[in-house]
Design an enzyme around this catalytic site. Structure first.
Site, PDB file in Angstrom:
ATOM      1  N   CYS A 279       5.649  23.147  -4.918  1.00  0.00           N
ATOM      2  CA  CYS A 279       5.020  23.732  -6.108  1.00  0.00           C
ATOM      3  C   CYS A 279       4.046  24.864  -5.737  1.00  0.00           C
ATOM      4  CB  CYS A 279       4.334  22.651  -6.933  1.00  0.00           C
ATOM      5  SG  CYS A 279       3.353  21.491  -5.958  1.00  0.00           S
TER       6      CYS A 279
HETATM    7  N1  LIG Z   1       4.846  16.108  -8.529  1.00  0.00           N
HETATM    8  C1  LIG Z   1       5.060  17.395  -8.322  1.00  0.00           C
HETATM    9  O1  LIG Z   1       4.445  18.269  -8.969  1.00  0.00           O
HETATM   10  C2  LIG Z   1       6.046  17.856  -7.278  1.00  0.00           C
HETATM   11  C3  LIG Z   1       6.351  19.223  -7.200  1.00  0.00           C
HETATM   12  C4  LIG Z   1       7.272  19.674  -6.245  1.00  0.00           C
HETATM   13  C5  LIG Z   1       7.868  18.761  -5.394  1.00  0.00           C
HETATM   14  N2  LIG Z   1       7.542  17.443  -5.478  1.00  0.00           N
HETATM   15  C6  LIG Z   1       8.232  16.527  -4.543  1.00  0.00           C
HETATM   16  O2  LIG Z   1       9.231  15.829  -5.268  1.00  0.00           O
HETATM   17  C7  LIG Z   1       9.389  14.506  -4.753  1.00  0.00           C
HETATM   18  C8  LIG Z   1       9.126  13.508  -5.876  1.00  0.00           C
HETATM   19  O3  LIG Z   1       7.797  13.724  -6.357  1.00  0.00           O
HETATM   20  P1  LIG Z   1       7.195  12.934  -7.600  1.00  0.00           P
HETATM   21  O4  LIG Z   1       5.894  13.574  -7.909  1.00  0.00           O
HETATM   22  O5  LIG Z   1       8.214  12.816  -8.678  1.00  0.00           O
HETATM   23  O6  LIG Z   1       6.932  11.499  -6.917  1.00  0.00           O
HETATM   24  P2  LIG Z   1       6.645  10.093  -7.610  1.00  0.00           P
HETATM   25  O7  LIG Z   1       6.141  10.310  -9.012  1.00  0.00           O
HETATM   26  O8  LIG Z   1       5.771   9.350  -6.680  1.00  0.00           O
HETATM   27  O9  LIG Z   1       8.076   9.406  -7.676  1.00  0.00           O
HETATM   28  C9  LIG Z   1       8.800   9.012  -6.522  1.00  0.00           C
HETATM   29  C10 LIG Z   1      10.110   8.373  -6.913  1.00  0.00           C
HETATM   30  O10 LIG Z   1      10.755   7.934  -5.725  1.00  0.00           O
HETATM   31  C11 LIG Z   1      11.021   6.512  -5.809  1.00  0.00           C
HETATM   32  N3  LIG Z   1      10.811   5.948  -4.474  1.00  0.00           N
HETATM   33  C12 LIG Z   1       9.663   5.915  -3.768  1.00  0.00           C
HETATM   34  N4  LIG Z   1       9.871   5.339  -2.561  1.00  0.00           N
HETATM   35  C13 LIG Z   1      11.184   5.005  -2.537  1.00  0.00           C
HETATM   36  C14 LIG Z   1      12.020   4.358  -1.584  1.00  0.00           C
HETATM   37  N5  LIG Z   1      11.526   3.945  -0.413  1.00  0.00           N
HETATM   38  N6  LIG Z   1      13.327   4.165  -1.878  1.00  0.00           N
HETATM   39  C15 LIG Z   1      13.820   4.570  -3.061  1.00  0.00           C
HETATM   40  N7  LIG Z   1      13.087   5.168  -4.028  1.00  0.00           N
HETATM   41  C16 LIG Z   1      11.784   5.389  -3.754  1.00  0.00           C
HETATM   42  C17 LIG Z   1       9.998   6.008  -6.815  1.00  0.00           C
HETATM   43  O11 LIG Z   1      10.502   4.792  -7.362  1.00  0.00           O
HETATM   44  P3  LIG Z   1       9.557   3.829  -8.262  1.00  0.00           P
HETATM   45  O12 LIG Z   1       9.366   4.471  -9.569  1.00  0.00           O
HETATM   46  O13 LIG Z   1      10.321   2.590  -8.367  1.00  0.00           O
HETATM   47  O14 LIG Z   1       8.257   3.738  -7.513  1.00  0.00           O
HETATM   48  C18 LIG Z   1       9.973   7.145  -7.817  1.00  0.00           C
HETATM   49  O15 LIG Z   1      11.105   7.085  -8.658  1.00  0.00           O
HETATM   50  C19 LIG Z   1       8.373  14.379  -3.600  1.00  0.00           C
HETATM   51  O16 LIG Z   1       9.028  14.648  -2.386  1.00  0.00           O
HETATM   52  C20 LIG Z   1       7.347  15.466  -3.913  1.00  0.00           C
HETATM   53  O17 LIG Z   1       6.690  15.942  -2.766  1.00  0.00           O
HETATM   54  C21 LIG Z   1       6.669  16.964  -6.400  1.00  0.00           C
END
Ligand SMILES: NC(=O)c1ccc[n+]([C@@H]2O[C@H](COP(=O)([O-])OP(=O)(O)OC[C@H]3O[C@@H](n4cnc5c(N)ncnc54)[C@H](OP(=O)(O)O)[C@@H]3O)[C@@H](O)[C@H]2O)c1
Length: 344
Positions: free
Chosen positions: A149
Site C-alpha cells: 500500500c
Molecule cells: N490491510 C492492508 O491495507 C493491506 C494492503 C496491502 C497489502 N496487504 C497484504 O495483504 C495480505 C492480507 O492482509 P489483510 O490486511 O487482509 O490481513 P488480515 O486482515 O490479517 O487477514 C489475513 C487472512 O489470512 C488468513 N490467515 C492468517 N493466517 C493463516 C494461515 N496460517 N493459514 C491460512 N489462512 C490464514 C486469516 O484467516 P482468519 O480470518 O481465519 O484469521 C485472514 O483471512 C497481507 O500479506 C498484507 O500484508 C494488506
C-alpha cells in the site's frame, strides 16, 4: 466467466476483494478460504456482504483450488503464497498475491527484510503488479506480486519526477496510514483507546516497504536509489497520504512540472493530477481505486513536494489486484472498479 478463489477471504483485503468482485460481471467467486471461520458462509461472518456472496469458507486445499479456479488471490500473511505458486502455475491457475512473496526481484532482499525461507522462490517467474508502470508484462504473467500500500502511493507519486530526471537522488517519504492497513488480527497498539486521537510514527527507518520502494524507484531512475521513509499510524479506518520531498536539480516552474505529470498519466483512468494549488485528501479517494496527486514547490529550499493519496484497501491492495486480474484476462482494466469515492 473467470472463476475466482480468494485465500484469506475473511481478512480486510479478502473482504474488500469480495465487495469489489460481487459487482464484476465477468467473475464468479468459486472458492473462499479462512483459518478460523471454516464451515460458515462469508455473508454470515461479515453482514456487509449479506445477499452478495453465499460461498462457504473452507480450509485451504490446493487440489480443490486447482479444480475450481482460473485465478487465485492470496490475501494471506506473507510467506504462504510462494509455497503453492509452482503447483498452481503448472495447473494453469493464475496467482495474484497481495502479500510480499512476489514483489522482489532478488530473494536475498526478501529474506533479509521478511525473514522468510523457501527453495521454490527462484523457480517461478513473476511480475511486479503496478499496472500504470508495468502493464505490458502483467498481460502475460502467471504470477503477479501485488504492490504494497505505501509503495503504491509513493511510486505513483514519484514516477514522473524520476523518469523526467528533474529531481536529485535524495528522496524523503513521509506517509500516514489508516488502521485497516494492519489487518484484522487484534494488536494492542491498534486498539481504539490507544490509536484514537493520536498519531504516531512506527518502524522508523526499518519498515519492510523500504526495499520494495527502492527496487521500483531504482528501475525508474536507472540508478541505485535510496529513500528515507517514515510511516505513521493515524486515527482513521482507511487511507494513505504520502508526502514526498525531493530537491530539484534546476530551476523549473510548477506549471512545467504539472505538465510533466499530466502527460505521464494522460491515459490512466485511476490516477488524477490535481490542479496547481489543490492538495489531495484521503477522504476524496475513500472506497475507490483512485490515486490523487498534488504538487507544490518550496522555492526557498528548491524542493518539489509531491502529495499522493490512495485508499489502502482498494488501490493499495484489492482494487489494484482486480485491476491486475482484468489485465491478465484481457478484460477492460477498469471493469468492476468504477466506484465513486464515498464522501463525506
Ligand atoms: N490491510 C492492508 O491495507 C493491506 C494492503 C496491502 C497489502 N496487504 C497484504 O495483504 C495480505 C492480507 O492482509 P489483510 O490486511 O487482509 O490481513 P488480515 O486482515 O490479517 O487477514 C489475513 C487472512 O489470512 C488468513 N490467515 C492468517 N493466517 C493463516 C494461515 N496460517 N493459514 C491460512 N489462512 C490464514 C486469516 O484467516 P482468519 O480470518 O481465519 O484469521 C485472514 O483471512 C497481507 O500479506 C498484507 O500484508 C494488506
Amino acid at each position: 466467466m473467470v472463476r475466482v478463489g480468494i485465500l484469506g477471504a475473511t481478512g480486510y483485503t479478502g473482504v474488500e476483494l469480495i465487495r469489489i468482485l460481487s459487482n464484476h460481471e465477468d467473475v464468479q467467486i468459486k472458492y473462499l478460504s479462512s483459518q478460523n471461520f471454516n464451515g460458515k458462509k462469508i455473508e454470515d461472518v461479515y453482514h456487509s456482504l449479506k445477499g452478495f456472496c453465499k460461498v462457504e469458507l473452507q480450509e485451504l486445499n490446493i487440489d480443490d483450488i486447482v479444480e475450481s479456479c482460473d485465478v487465485v488471490f492470496t490475501a494471506l500473511p506473507s510467506g504462504y503464497a510462494m509455497n503453492m505458486a509452482e503447483k498452481l502455475c503448472k495447473s494453469g491457475v493464475k496467482l495474484i498475491d497481495l502479500g510480499a512473496d512476489f514483489r522482489f526481484d532478488d530473494f536475498k532482499t526478501y529474506k533479509e527484510w521478511y525473514g522468510v525461507s523457501s527453495d521454490v522462490y527462484g523457480s517461478v517467474s513473476r511480475v511486479y503488479g503496478l499496472p500504470e508502470i508495468h502493464r505490458d508484462v502483467i498481460k502475460n504473467a502467471m504470477i503477479v506480486g501485488n504492490p504494497g500500500c505505501y509503495p503504491t502511493s509513493a511510486i505513483l507519486g514519484l514516477a514522473p519526477a524520476l523518469k523526467s530526471g528533474i529531481i536529485e537522488n535524495h528522496i524523503i517519504i513521509d506517509s500516514k496510514s489508516g488502521v485497516s492497513g494492519a489487518g484484522h488480527s487484534p494488536k494492542q497498539g491498534n486498539m481504539y483507546a490507544e490509536c484514537n486521537e493520536s498519531i504516531k510514527p512506527y518502524n522508523v527507518a526499518k519498515h519492510r516497504h523500504i526495499p520494495e520502494i527502492e527496487q521500483e524507484l531504482s528501475k525508474l531512475n536507472h540508478e541505485d536509489t535510496k529513500v528515507v521513509f517514515t510511516p505513521h499510524l493515524t486515527p482513521m479506518t482507511r487511507g494513505i497520504l504520502s508526502t514526498m520531498y525531493c530537491r530539484l536539480k534546476k530551476d523549473i516552474s510548477i506549471e512545467s512540472i504539472h505538465e510533466i505529470y499530466s502527460e505521464f498519466y494522460k491515459d490512466e483512468y485511476f490516477v488524477k493530477i490535481l490542479d496547481i494549488g489543490e492538495y489531495p485528501s484521503t477522504k476524496s479517494v475513500y472506497g475507490s481505486n483512485f490515486c490523487h496527486i498534488g504538487l507544490e514547490i518550496d522555492r526557498h529550499s528548491n524542493t518539489l513536494i509531491i502529495m499522493s493519496v490512495i485508499d489502502n484497501l482498494v488501490k493499495g491492495a484489492s482494487g489494484q489486484a482486480v485491476q491486475n486480474m482484468n489485465i491478465m484476462f484481457g478484460i477492460n482494466e477498469a471493469k468492476g472498479l468504477k466506484m465513486v469515492p464515498v464522501f463525506p
